[in-house]
Design an enzyme around this catalytic site. Structure first.
Site, short mmCIF file in Angstrom:
data_model
loop_
_atom_site.label_atom_id
_atom_site.label_comp_id
_atom_site.label_asym_id
_atom_site.label_seq_id
_atom_site.Cartn_x
_atom_site.Cartn_y
_atom_site.Cartn_z
N THR A 8 0.85 -1.19 0.00
CA THR A 8 0.00 0.00 0.00
C THR A 8 0.89 1.24 0.00
O THR A 8 1.98 1.24 0.55
CB THR A 8 -0.94 0.03 1.22
OG1 THR A 8 -0.19 0.27 2.42
CG2 THR A 8 -1.71 -1.28 1.35
N GLY A 9 0.40 2.31 -0.62
CA GLY A 9 1.19 3.53 -0.72
C GLY A 9 2.48 3.32 -1.50
O GLY A 9 3.56 3.76 -1.09
N SER A 12 5.25 6.17 -4.49
CA SER A 12 6.38 7.09 -4.29
C SER A 12 7.09 6.75 -2.98
O SER A 12 6.66 5.87 -2.23
CB SER A 12 5.90 8.55 -4.25
OG SER A 12 5.03 8.76 -3.14
N ILE A 14 9.17 5.59 0.16
CA ILE A 14 9.65 4.31 0.67
C ILE A 14 8.95 3.15 -0.01
O ILE A 14 9.57 2.12 -0.32
CB ILE A 14 9.45 4.24 2.20
CG1 ILE A 14 10.31 5.29 2.90
CG2 ILE A 14 9.79 2.85 2.73
CD1 ILE A 14 9.98 5.46 4.37
N GLY A 15 7.65 3.29 -0.29
CA GLY A 15 6.91 2.21 -0.93
C GLY A 15 7.44 1.88 -2.31
O GLY A 15 7.64 0.70 -2.65
N SER A 171 7.03 4.13 12.99
CA SER A 171 7.85 5.32 13.11
C SER A 171 8.48 5.38 14.50
O SER A 171 7.94 4.83 15.45
CB SER A 171 6.99 6.57 12.88
OG SER A 171 7.69 7.75 13.20
N TYR A 193 -0.82 11.39 14.61
CA TYR A 193 0.15 10.55 13.89
C TYR A 193 0.89 9.64 14.86
O TYR A 193 0.97 8.42 14.65
CB TYR A 193 1.14 11.44 13.13
CG TYR A 193 2.16 10.66 12.32
CD1 TYR A 193 1.84 10.15 11.06
CD2 TYR A 193 3.44 10.42 12.81
CE1 TYR A 193 2.77 9.44 10.32
CE2 TYR A 193 4.37 9.71 12.07
CZ TYR A 193 4.03 9.23 10.83
OH TYR A 193 4.95 8.52 10.09
#
Length: 334
Positions: A8-9, A12, A14-15, A171, A193
Protein backbone atom coordinates in the site's frame (compact mmCIF):
# COMPACT_ATOMS: atom_id res chain seq x y z
CA UNK A 1 5.47 -20.88 -6.78
CA UNK A 2 5.14 -17.24 -7.80
CA UNK A 3 4.96 -15.14 -4.64
CA UNK A 4 2.28 -12.45 -4.33
CA UNK A 5 3.31 -9.17 -2.67
CA UNK A 6 0.94 -6.24 -2.07
CA UNK A 7 2.31 -2.83 -1.08
CA UNK A 8 0.00 0.00 0.00
CA UNK A 9 1.19 3.53 -0.72
CA UNK A 10 3.55 2.19 -3.40
CA UNK A 11 3.55 5.06 -5.88
CA UNK A 12 6.38 7.09 -4.29
CA UNK A 13 8.87 7.35 -1.44
CA UNK A 14 9.65 4.31 0.67
CA UNK A 15 6.91 2.21 -0.93
CA UNK A 16 8.26 2.67 -4.45
CA UNK A 17 11.84 2.14 -3.30
CA UNK A 18 10.77 -1.13 -1.66
CA UNK A 19 9.08 -2.31 -4.86
CA UNK A 20 12.25 -1.65 -6.84
CA UNK A 21 14.32 -3.63 -4.33
CA UNK A 22 11.85 -6.52 -4.25
CA UNK A 23 11.88 -6.90 -8.03
CA UNK A 24 15.67 -6.79 -8.02
CA UNK A 25 15.63 -9.56 -5.41
CA UNK A 26 13.01 -11.71 -7.16
CA UNK A 27 11.98 -10.82 -10.71
CA UNK A 28 9.33 -13.57 -10.65
CA UNK A 29 7.22 -11.82 -8.02
CA UNK A 30 3.65 -10.91 -8.69
CA UNK A 31 3.77 -7.40 -7.29
CA UNK A 32 0.63 -5.35 -6.64
CA UNK A 33 0.82 -1.57 -6.18
CA UNK A 34 -2.16 -0.61 -4.01
CA UNK A 35 -2.56 3.16 -4.31
CA UNK A 36 -5.23 5.83 -3.88
CA UNK A 37 -4.27 7.67 -7.08
CA UNK A 38 -4.24 5.31 -10.07
CA UNK A 39 -2.53 7.86 -12.32
CA UNK A 40 0.43 8.05 -9.97
CA UNK A 41 0.35 4.28 -9.57
CA UNK A 42 0.57 3.86 -13.34
CA UNK A 43 3.58 6.20 -13.40
CA UNK A 44 5.23 4.12 -10.66
CA UNK A 45 4.48 0.94 -12.59
CA UNK A 46 6.12 2.41 -15.71
CA UNK A 47 9.19 3.32 -13.65
CA UNK A 48 9.48 -0.22 -12.32
CA UNK A 49 8.97 -1.83 -15.72
CA UNK A 50 11.64 0.41 -17.24
CA UNK A 51 14.26 -1.33 -15.07
CA UNK A 52 12.44 -4.70 -14.86
CA UNK A 53 10.69 -5.12 -18.24
CA UNK A 54 9.67 -8.73 -17.61
CA UNK A 55 8.21 -8.07 -14.16
CA UNK A 56 4.57 -8.79 -13.32
CA UNK A 57 3.26 -5.56 -11.75
CA UNK A 58 -0.46 -5.14 -11.03
CA UNK A 59 -2.34 -2.03 -9.97
CA UNK A 60 -5.07 -1.81 -7.34
CA UNK A 61 -7.06 1.29 -6.45
CA UNK A 62 -7.11 1.52 -2.68
CA UNK A 63 -7.76 4.43 -0.35
CA UNK A 64 -7.18 2.98 3.11
CA UNK A 65 -8.92 6.04 4.57
CA UNK A 66 -12.24 4.94 3.06
CA UNK A 67 -14.13 1.89 4.33
CA UNK A 68 -15.89 1.35 1.00
CA UNK A 69 -12.62 1.60 -0.94
CA UNK A 70 -11.01 -1.00 1.35
CA UNK A 71 -13.92 -3.41 0.95
CA UNK A 72 -14.00 -2.98 -2.83
CA UNK A 73 -10.22 -3.43 -3.13
CA UNK A 74 -10.24 -6.52 -0.90
CA UNK A 75 -12.98 -8.06 -3.05
CA UNK A 76 -10.82 -7.47 -6.13
CA UNK A 77 -7.75 -8.97 -4.47
CA UNK A 78 -9.67 -12.14 -3.59
CA UNK A 79 -10.83 -12.41 -7.18
CA UNK A 80 -7.28 -12.03 -8.54
CA UNK A 81 -5.14 -14.11 -6.21
CA UNK A 82 -5.39 -17.37 -4.29
CA UNK A 83 -2.71 -16.44 -1.76
CA UNK A 84 -0.82 -13.47 -0.34
CA UNK A 85 2.76 -13.94 0.76
CA UNK A 86 3.52 -10.37 1.87
CA UNK A 87 1.20 -7.49 2.68
CA UNK A 88 3.21 -4.32 3.25
CA UNK A 89 1.10 -1.72 5.06
CA UNK A 90 3.04 1.37 4.07
CA UNK A 91 0.39 4.01 3.26
CA UNK A 92 0.01 6.79 5.80
CA UNK A 93 -0.71 10.47 6.33
CA UNK A 94 0.33 13.31 8.62
CA UNK A 95 -2.11 16.11 7.72
CA UNK A 96 -1.29 19.78 8.27
CA UNK A 97 1.74 19.26 10.53
CA UNK A 98 2.53 22.30 12.67
CA UNK A 99 6.03 22.89 14.03
CA UNK A 100 6.88 24.68 17.26
CA UNK A 101 9.55 26.93 15.70
CA UNK A 102 10.86 28.07 19.06
CA UNK A 103 11.31 24.50 20.27
CA UNK A 104 12.87 23.61 16.91
CA UNK A 105 15.65 26.20 17.11
CA UNK A 106 16.16 25.55 20.81
CA UNK A 107 16.65 21.86 20.07
CA UNK A 108 18.80 22.56 17.02
CA UNK A 109 21.58 23.95 19.22
CA UNK A 110 21.21 21.52 22.11
CA UNK A 111 22.67 18.12 22.92
CA UNK A 112 19.28 16.58 22.04
CA UNK A 113 19.39 17.64 18.38
CA UNK A 114 19.75 14.09 17.06
CA UNK A 115 16.85 12.81 19.17
CA UNK A 116 14.75 15.77 18.05
CA UNK A 117 15.26 15.07 14.37
CA UNK A 118 14.91 11.30 14.79
CA UNK A 119 11.58 11.40 16.66
CA UNK A 120 10.17 14.95 16.28
CA UNK A 121 9.19 14.57 19.94
CA UNK A 122 7.76 17.81 21.30
CA UNK A 123 7.88 19.49 17.88
CA UNK A 124 4.89 18.38 15.82
CA UNK A 125 1.15 18.65 16.15
CA UNK A 126 -1.40 17.88 13.43
CA UNK A 127 -4.89 19.12 12.65
CA UNK A 128 -7.02 16.01 12.31
CA UNK A 129 -10.60 15.87 11.02
CA UNK A 130 -13.50 13.48 10.50
CA UNK A 131 -13.70 11.61 7.20
CA UNK A 132 -16.83 10.63 5.29
CA UNK A 133 -17.18 7.47 7.43
CA UNK A 134 -17.28 9.54 10.62
CA UNK A 135 -13.81 8.37 11.69
CA UNK A 136 -10.79 10.48 12.56
CA UNK A 137 -8.85 10.75 9.29
CA UNK A 138 -5.39 9.85 10.61
CA UNK A 139 -6.69 6.89 12.61
CA UNK A 140 -8.71 5.67 9.62
CA UNK A 141 -5.83 5.93 7.15
CA UNK A 142 -2.89 4.85 9.26
CA UNK A 143 -4.56 2.12 11.29
CA UNK A 144 -8.22 1.17 10.85
CA UNK A 145 -8.21 0.92 7.04
CA UNK A 146 -5.27 -1.47 7.19
CA UNK A 147 -6.90 -3.44 10.01
CA UNK A 148 -10.06 -3.80 7.92
CA UNK A 149 -7.99 -4.84 4.91
CA UNK A 150 -6.33 -7.60 6.93
CA UNK A 151 -9.70 -8.77 8.21
CA UNK A 152 -11.10 -8.94 4.67
CA UNK A 153 -8.05 -10.76 3.33
CA UNK A 154 -7.78 -13.35 6.11
CA UNK A 155 -8.88 -16.15 3.75
CA UNK A 156 -5.70 -15.50 1.71
CA UNK A 157 -3.46 -14.61 4.65
CA UNK A 158 -4.38 -17.37 7.09
CA UNK A 159 -3.34 -20.46 5.14
CA UNK A 160 -1.58 -22.93 7.41
CA UNK A 161 0.14 -24.58 4.44
CA UNK A 162 1.66 -21.23 3.40
CA UNK A 163 2.81 -18.66 5.96
CA UNK A 164 1.93 -15.04 5.16
CA UNK A 165 3.55 -11.84 6.37
CA UNK A 166 2.07 -8.49 7.31
CA UNK A 167 4.63 -5.69 7.66
CA UNK A 168 3.73 -2.28 9.10
CA UNK A 169 5.68 0.90 8.35
CA UNK A 170 5.69 2.50 11.78
CA UNK A 171 7.85 5.32 13.11
CA UNK A 172 10.19 6.35 15.92
CA UNK A 173 7.48 8.98 16.51
CA UNK A 174 5.21 6.19 17.81
CA UNK A 175 5.04 6.95 21.52
CA UNK A 176 3.03 5.42 24.31
CA UNK A 177 2.45 8.85 25.85
CA UNK A 178 0.52 9.92 22.72
CA UNK A 179 -1.87 6.94 22.81
CA UNK A 180 -4.94 6.48 25.00
CA UNK A 181 -6.82 3.19 24.75
CA UNK A 182 -10.03 5.03 25.77
CA UNK A 183 -9.53 7.48 22.90
CA UNK A 184 -7.96 5.23 20.27
CA UNK A 185 -9.01 7.56 17.43
CA UNK A 186 -7.23 10.43 19.20
CA UNK A 187 -10.24 12.74 19.01
CA UNK A 188 -9.07 14.74 22.01
CA UNK A 189 -5.33 14.99 21.38
CA UNK A 190 -2.92 16.93 19.19
CA UNK A 191 -0.63 14.07 18.08
CA UNK A 192 -2.81 11.75 15.98
CA UNK A 193 0.15 10.55 13.89
CA UNK A 194 2.13 9.41 16.94
CA UNK A 195 -0.99 7.81 18.39
CA UNK A 196 -1.81 5.93 15.18
CA UNK A 197 1.73 4.61 14.81
CA UNK A 198 1.87 3.40 18.40
CA UNK A 199 -1.50 1.74 17.83
CA UNK A 200 -0.12 -0.08 14.77
CA UNK A 201 2.71 -1.40 16.95
CA UNK A 202 0.14 -2.68 19.46
CA UNK A 203 -1.98 -4.21 16.71
CA UNK A 204 0.99 -6.06 15.25
CA UNK A 205 1.61 -7.68 18.64
CA UNK A 206 -2.07 -8.66 18.93
CA UNK A 207 -2.07 -10.16 15.43
CA UNK A 208 0.87 -12.38 16.30
CA UNK A 209 -0.78 -13.60 19.48
CA UNK A 210 -4.01 -14.43 17.66
CA UNK A 211 -2.91 -15.45 14.15
CA UNK A 212 0.53 -17.11 14.25
CA UNK A 213 -1.11 -20.50 14.67
CA UNK A 214 -3.05 -19.83 11.44
CA UNK A 215 0.07 -19.00 9.46
CA UNK A 216 -0.06 -15.19 9.69
CA UNK A 217 2.95 -13.32 11.08
CA UNK A 218 3.17 -9.56 11.66
CA UNK A 219 6.22 -7.30 11.95
CA UNK A 220 6.84 -3.58 12.48
CA UNK A 221 9.60 -1.43 11.01
CA UNK A 222 10.90 2.11 11.43
CA UNK A 223 12.44 3.61 8.28
CA UNK A 224 14.50 6.19 10.17
CA UNK A 225 14.52 9.84 9.18
CA UNK A 226 13.71 9.77 5.46
CA UNK A 227 13.19 12.76 3.19
CA UNK A 228 9.86 12.08 1.46
CA UNK A 229 6.89 14.22 0.45
CA UNK A 230 5.46 13.70 3.93
CA UNK A 231 8.69 14.92 5.55
CA UNK A 232 9.13 17.89 3.25
CA UNK A 233 5.60 19.02 4.08
CA UNK A 234 6.49 19.56 7.73
CA UNK A 235 8.58 22.73 7.18
CA UNK A 236 8.69 25.43 4.49
CA UNK A 237 11.13 24.68 1.67
CA UNK A 238 13.59 27.39 2.69
CA UNK A 239 13.99 25.73 6.11
CA UNK A 240 15.05 22.49 4.45
CA UNK A 241 17.54 24.41 2.33
CA UNK A 242 19.05 25.83 5.52
CA UNK A 243 19.17 22.66 7.60
CA UNK A 244 19.93 19.92 5.07
CA UNK A 245 23.71 20.49 5.27
CA UNK A 246 23.39 20.16 9.06
CA UNK A 247 21.46 16.92 8.70
CA UNK A 248 24.04 15.39 6.38
CA UNK A 249 26.71 16.38 8.91
CA UNK A 250 24.74 14.85 11.80
CA UNK A 251 24.36 11.66 9.76
CA UNK A 252 28.08 11.00 10.30
CA UNK A 253 27.40 10.61 14.02
CA UNK A 254 24.07 8.76 14.03
CA UNK A 255 22.69 5.74 12.20
CA UNK A 256 19.02 6.80 12.28
CA UNK A 257 19.37 9.43 9.53
CA UNK A 258 18.68 7.16 6.57
CA UNK A 259 17.57 10.23 4.54
CA UNK A 260 16.80 8.50 1.20
CA UNK A 261 13.76 6.28 0.49
CA UNK A 262 16.09 3.49 -0.66
CA UNK A 263 17.92 3.51 2.68
CA UNK A 264 14.66 3.84 4.59
CA UNK A 265 13.29 0.71 2.92
CA UNK A 266 16.18 -1.40 4.25
CA UNK A 267 14.22 -3.04 7.09
CA UNK A 268 11.24 -3.72 4.81
CA UNK A 269 13.52 -5.48 2.34
CA UNK A 270 15.44 -7.29 5.10
CA UNK A 271 12.20 -8.76 6.47
CA UNK A 272 11.41 -10.10 3.00
CA UNK A 273 14.49 -12.34 3.33
CA UNK A 274 13.79 -13.66 6.85
CA UNK A 275 11.90 -16.70 8.08
CA UNK A 276 8.92 -15.48 10.15
CA UNK A 277 9.58 -17.96 12.95
CA UNK A 278 12.98 -16.33 13.57
CA UNK A 279 11.55 -12.86 14.21
CA UNK A 280 10.72 -11.19 17.53
CA UNK A 281 7.05 -10.14 17.71
CA UNK A 282 7.87 -7.51 20.35
CA UNK A 283 10.65 -5.86 18.32
CA UNK A 284 10.52 -2.97 15.89
CA UNK A 285 13.00 -3.47 13.07
CA UNK A 286 14.88 -0.25 12.31
CA UNK A 287 16.43 0.78 9.01
CA UNK A 288 19.84 2.20 9.83
CA UNK A 289 22.60 3.78 7.77
CA UNK A 290 26.20 4.19 8.98
CA UNK A 291 28.22 7.36 8.49
CA UNK A 292 29.94 5.61 5.58
CA UNK A 293 26.59 4.87 3.92
CA UNK A 294 26.23 1.17 4.82
CA UNK A 295 22.61 0.05 5.31
CA UNK A 296 21.61 -2.51 7.91
CA UNK A 297 18.66 -3.54 10.12
CA UNK A 298 18.54 -3.72 13.88
CA UNK A 299 15.69 -4.84 16.18
CA UNK A 300 14.74 -2.73 19.19
CA UNK A 301 12.20 -3.72 21.82
CA UNK A 302 8.89 -1.85 21.76
CA UNK A 303 7.29 -0.30 24.84
CA UNK A 304 3.98 -2.15 25.08
CA UNK A 305 2.09 -4.87 26.91
CA UNK A 306 -0.17 -7.74 25.91
CA UNK A 307 -3.18 -6.46 27.83
CA UNK A 308 -3.29 -3.15 25.99
CA UNK A 309 -2.71 -4.78 22.59
CA UNK A 310 -5.58 -7.22 23.19
CA UNK A 311 -7.82 -4.38 24.36
CA UNK A 312 -7.08 -2.44 21.16
CA UNK A 313 -7.81 -5.47 18.98
CA UNK A 314 -11.15 -6.00 20.72
CA UNK A 315 -12.09 -2.34 20.33
CA UNK A 316 -11.19 -2.44 16.63
CA UNK A 317 -13.39 -5.50 16.14
CA UNK A 318 -16.27 -3.68 17.82
CA UNK A 319 -15.69 -0.59 15.66
CA UNK A 320 -15.52 -2.76 12.53
CA UNK A 321 -18.94 -4.22 13.34
CA UNK A 322 -20.37 -0.73 13.90
CA UNK A 323 -18.89 0.66 10.67
CA UNK A 324 -20.21 -2.26 8.63
CA UNK A 325 -23.67 -1.76 10.12
CA UNK A 326 -23.69 1.94 9.25
CA UNK A 327 -22.45 1.20 5.75
CA UNK A 328 -25.20 -1.37 5.25
CA UNK A 329 -27.84 1.09 6.47
CA UNK A 330 -26.49 3.77 4.15
CA UNK A 331 -26.70 1.43 1.17
CA UNK A 332 -30.31 0.47 2.01
CA UNK A 333 -31.42 4.10 2.10
CA UNK A 334 -29.80 5.00 -1.24
Amino acid sequence: MQRVVIVTGANSGIGLALCERLLTQDSQLRLCLACRNLQRAEAARSTLLASHPDAHVDLLQLDVGSVQSVLTAAHEVKARYNRIDFLYLNAGIMPNPQVDIRAFFKGLFSKNVIHMFATAEGLLTQQDRLNSDGLQEVFATNLFGHFLLIRELEPLLCLTENSSRVVWTSSSNARRSAFNIEDMQHRNGTEPYSSSKYASDLLSLALNRRKNSQGLFSSVICPGLVMTNLTYGILPSFFWTLIMPIMWLIRIFTNTFTLTPYNGSEALHWLFLQKPESLDARAKYHSLTSGLGKNYTKPRQMDMDDEMSDALYSKLLKLEKEVRRKLSERERTQ
